[in-house]
Write an enzyme that holds these catalytic residues in place. Structure first.
Site, PDB file in Angstrom:
ATOM      1  N   LYS A  64       0.407  -0.942   0.296  1.00 15.59           N
ATOM      2  CA  LYS A  64       0.002   0.117  -0.098  1.00 15.59           C
ATOM      3  C   LYS A  64       0.938   1.257  -0.006  1.00 15.59           C
ATOM      4  O   LYS A  64       2.528   1.093   0.184  1.00 15.59           O
ATOM      5  CB  LYS A  64      -0.907   0.093   1.054  1.00 15.59           C
ATOM      6  CG  LYS A  64      -0.520  -0.048   2.540  1.00 15.59           C
ATOM      7  CD  LYS A  64      -0.191   1.519   2.800  1.00 15.59           C
ATOM      8  CE  LYS A  64      -1.034   2.653   2.298  1.00 15.59           C
ATOM      9  NZ  LYS A  64      -0.957   4.142   3.143  1.00 15.59           N
ATOM     10  N   THR A 121       8.868   3.804   1.970  1.00 18.61           N
ATOM     11  CA  THR A 121       8.100   5.013   2.000  1.00 18.61           C
ATOM     12  C   THR A 121       6.664   4.267   1.944  1.00 18.61           C
ATOM     13  O   THR A 121       5.548   4.972   1.070  1.00 18.61           O
ATOM     14  CB  THR A 121       8.029   5.777   0.265  1.00 18.61           C
ATOM     15  OG1 THR A 121       8.068   5.997  -0.789  1.00 18.61           O
ATOM     16  CG2 THR A 121       9.670   6.959   1.074  1.00 18.61           C
ATOM     17  N   ASN A 135      -5.122  16.282   1.229  1.00 18.68           N
ATOM     18  CA  ASN A 135      -4.736  16.126   2.080  1.00 18.68           C
ATOM     19  C   ASN A 135      -4.589  17.098   3.287  1.00 18.68           C
ATOM     20  O   ASN A 135      -4.152  17.203   4.130  1.00 18.68           O
ATOM     21  CB  ASN A 135      -2.690  16.037   1.784  1.00 18.68           C
ATOM     22  CG  ASN A 135      -1.968  14.776   1.870  1.00 18.68           C
ATOM     23  OD1 ASN A 135      -1.781  14.079   2.464  1.00 18.68           O
ATOM     24  ND2 ASN A 135      -1.674  15.010   0.046  1.00 18.68           N
ATOM     25  N   SER A 175      -9.451  14.616   9.162  1.00 17.44           N
ATOM     26  CA  SER A 175     -10.699  14.622   9.738  1.00 17.44           C
ATOM     27  C   SER A 175     -11.659  14.003   8.046  1.00 17.44           C
ATOM     28  O   SER A 175     -12.911  13.493   8.906  1.00 17.44           O
ATOM     29  CB  SER A 175     -11.554  15.645   8.960  1.00 17.44           C
ATOM     30  OG  SER A 175     -11.505  16.901   8.115  1.00 17.44           O
ATOM     31  N   GLU A 197      -1.364  10.117  -4.494  1.00 18.05           N
ATOM     32  CA  GLU A 197      -2.746  11.124  -4.118  1.00 18.05           C
ATOM     33  C   GLU A 197      -3.044  12.178  -5.153  1.00 18.05           C
ATOM     34  O   GLU A 197      -2.091  12.913  -5.826  1.00 18.05           O
ATOM     35  CB  GLU A 197      -2.311  11.733  -3.013  1.00 18.05           C
ATOM     36  CG  GLU A 197      -2.396  10.273  -1.413  1.00 18.05           C
ATOM     37  CD  GLU A 197      -2.107  10.770  -0.482  1.00 18.05           C
ATOM     38  OE1 GLU A 197      -2.577  10.115   0.752  1.00 18.05           O
ATOM     39  OE2 GLU A 197      -1.652  11.890  -0.422  1.00 18.05           O
TER      40      GLU A 197
END
Length: 407
Positions: A179, A190, A402, A407, A276
């Site tokens: 992952k 990483t 990010n 949250s 991402e």
């Protein structure tokens, strides 16, 4: 070598399971188990970040001690990093709960965590999840795939791979899952990656095979330049293939190392391409170099350049950014001898020759750069060495993911 279906359960004697423990997420699985029917030789490589998560410290201790590993418990959502003595104590609690549920030694339990830094693990939910995992584990390929899904955070897809080789007349399998999507930068390693094999191999050979390979695979990827607190690669070998035991430096070792490299490189590229907010895997090849070290410096500098990454996102052949990144890489070369090419499924085009632009078609370059996998090749014409690095484009999506990650 044959590519086969599956991941961590492809090799003999390995089982897996996943469950939704509610550690952070409420709409998905977030815990995984990898289990071997017999204890395994274990090798590992870990983050070089001075700030190390509790599971990293735990696994480092196990690998260094030489203990045989029989299970790996992984959770997503909370990293158990920067959590002090309490966080490390939760690793002990996890190992104890897994040992009881699986009937194995506490020293045989490795741990992986990924997610938000600074929050304490809800240990009651974790230990309850372990009981479910122990009951659900089996050797099916589907369970392996579901385990790969359960360790995801911002990943958009599971990452798994398996290959078969022949060693001493016996079929040997190497499979794995990984992952990683953000907080990705080459410095071993990483992300999280768990590799399983049924090969009979010495611990020395297993560790050397892993340690020697990460520099050309996981350490050659970058998404955002941030080296995580939780980076871990674990390699487990249970010997159930019953091949003659592989010794370091032997011909069989070379065969095994090649198979391991194939799995590691595949998983590394999947991580890089799933950065991402990314829309493209960006591959950079530095060729014609006088040393491998020089080639790696050049390739890494380009793949880590935010300006270059945004140009790839815009399908813009802004080659000056690439030459600029090469120039600050720390590698010495003559910029007036550099040739640069862009390539994808849409074709190949030379952009610069001997450091200056050719009369190329911007429309053709844009077409080539619009594919989901793009390669830039820089030839510095100094020798025969080469290196490849992998990254992704940089889009608004990275900021959106990010900015509200906690949250």
């Amino acid at each position: 070598m044959d590519m086969i279906k599956g991941g961590v359960t492809a090799a003999k004697g390995f089982e897996a399971a996943s469950t939704a423990a509610g550690i952070k997420y409420t709409d998905r699985t977030d815990m995984a188990l990898v289990y071997s029917q017999v204890p395994c030789e274990a090798a590992g490589t870990f983050t070089k970040n001075v700030v190390k998560a509790a599971p990293v410290k735990w696994d480092q201790k196990i690998v260094k001690s030489g203990c045989k590993v029989q299970a790996v418990i992984v959770n997503s959502g909370i990293a158990n990093a920067c959590t002090g003595a309490e966080g490390y104590g939760y690793c002990e609690d996890t190992a104890k709960a897994a040992a009881e549920a699986l009937g194995i030694s506490e020293d045989g339990v490795a741990i992986g965590s990924t997610g938000v830094i600074g929050r304490q693990i809800p240990i009651d939910k974790l230990t309850a999840g372990i009981k479910v995992l122990a009951e659900m584990k089996d050797h099916s390929l589907s369970n392996g795939t579901e385990a790969a899904k359960a360790i995801m955070t911002t990943d958009t897809a599971e990452k798994e791979m398996a290959v078969e080789i022949e060693v001493g007349g016996k079929k040997v399998t190497v499979g794995g899952m990984a992952k990683g999507s953000g907080m990705i930068h080459p410095d071993m390693c990483t992300m999280l990656s768990f590799i399983t094999t049924d090969a009979a191999i010495t611990k020395e050979a297993l560790q050397k095979a892993l340690s020697e390979d990460v520099d050309d695979t996981y350490n050659m990827i970058s998404v955002d330049g941030d080296t995580s607190t939780n980076d871990t690669v674990l390699l487990l070998a249970n010997g159930l293939a019953e091949n003659p035991q592989i010794q370091y430096g032997s011909d069989d070792y070379k065969i095994f190392a090649e198979a391991l490299h194939t799995v590691n490189e595949y998983l590394a590229k999947k991580i890089a391409g799933d950065g991402e907010g990314a829309t493209a895997l960006f591959e950079v090849k530095a060729v014609g170099c006088e040393s491998t070290e020089q080639a790696k410096l050049l390739a890494k500098a380009v793949v880590c350049s935010n300006l270059t990454k945004t140009a790839i996102a815009g399908h813009d052949a802004n080659w000056g950014r690439i030459l600029c990144a090469m120039g600050y890489s720390g590698a010495q070369f003559d910029p007036e001898k550099v040739d640069l090419y862009f390539e994808s499924k849409a074709g190949k085009i030379q952009i610069i020759e001997n450091g200056t632009a050719l009369d190329y078609s911007e429309a053709e370059a844009t077409k080539i750069l619009s594919e989901p996998e793009v390669t830039a090749t820089a030839d510095v014409k100094m020798g025969s060495c080469a290196a490849t690095a992998w990254g992704c484009d940089l889009t608004h999506g990275y900021i959106e993911i990010n900015a509200d990650y906690r949250s």
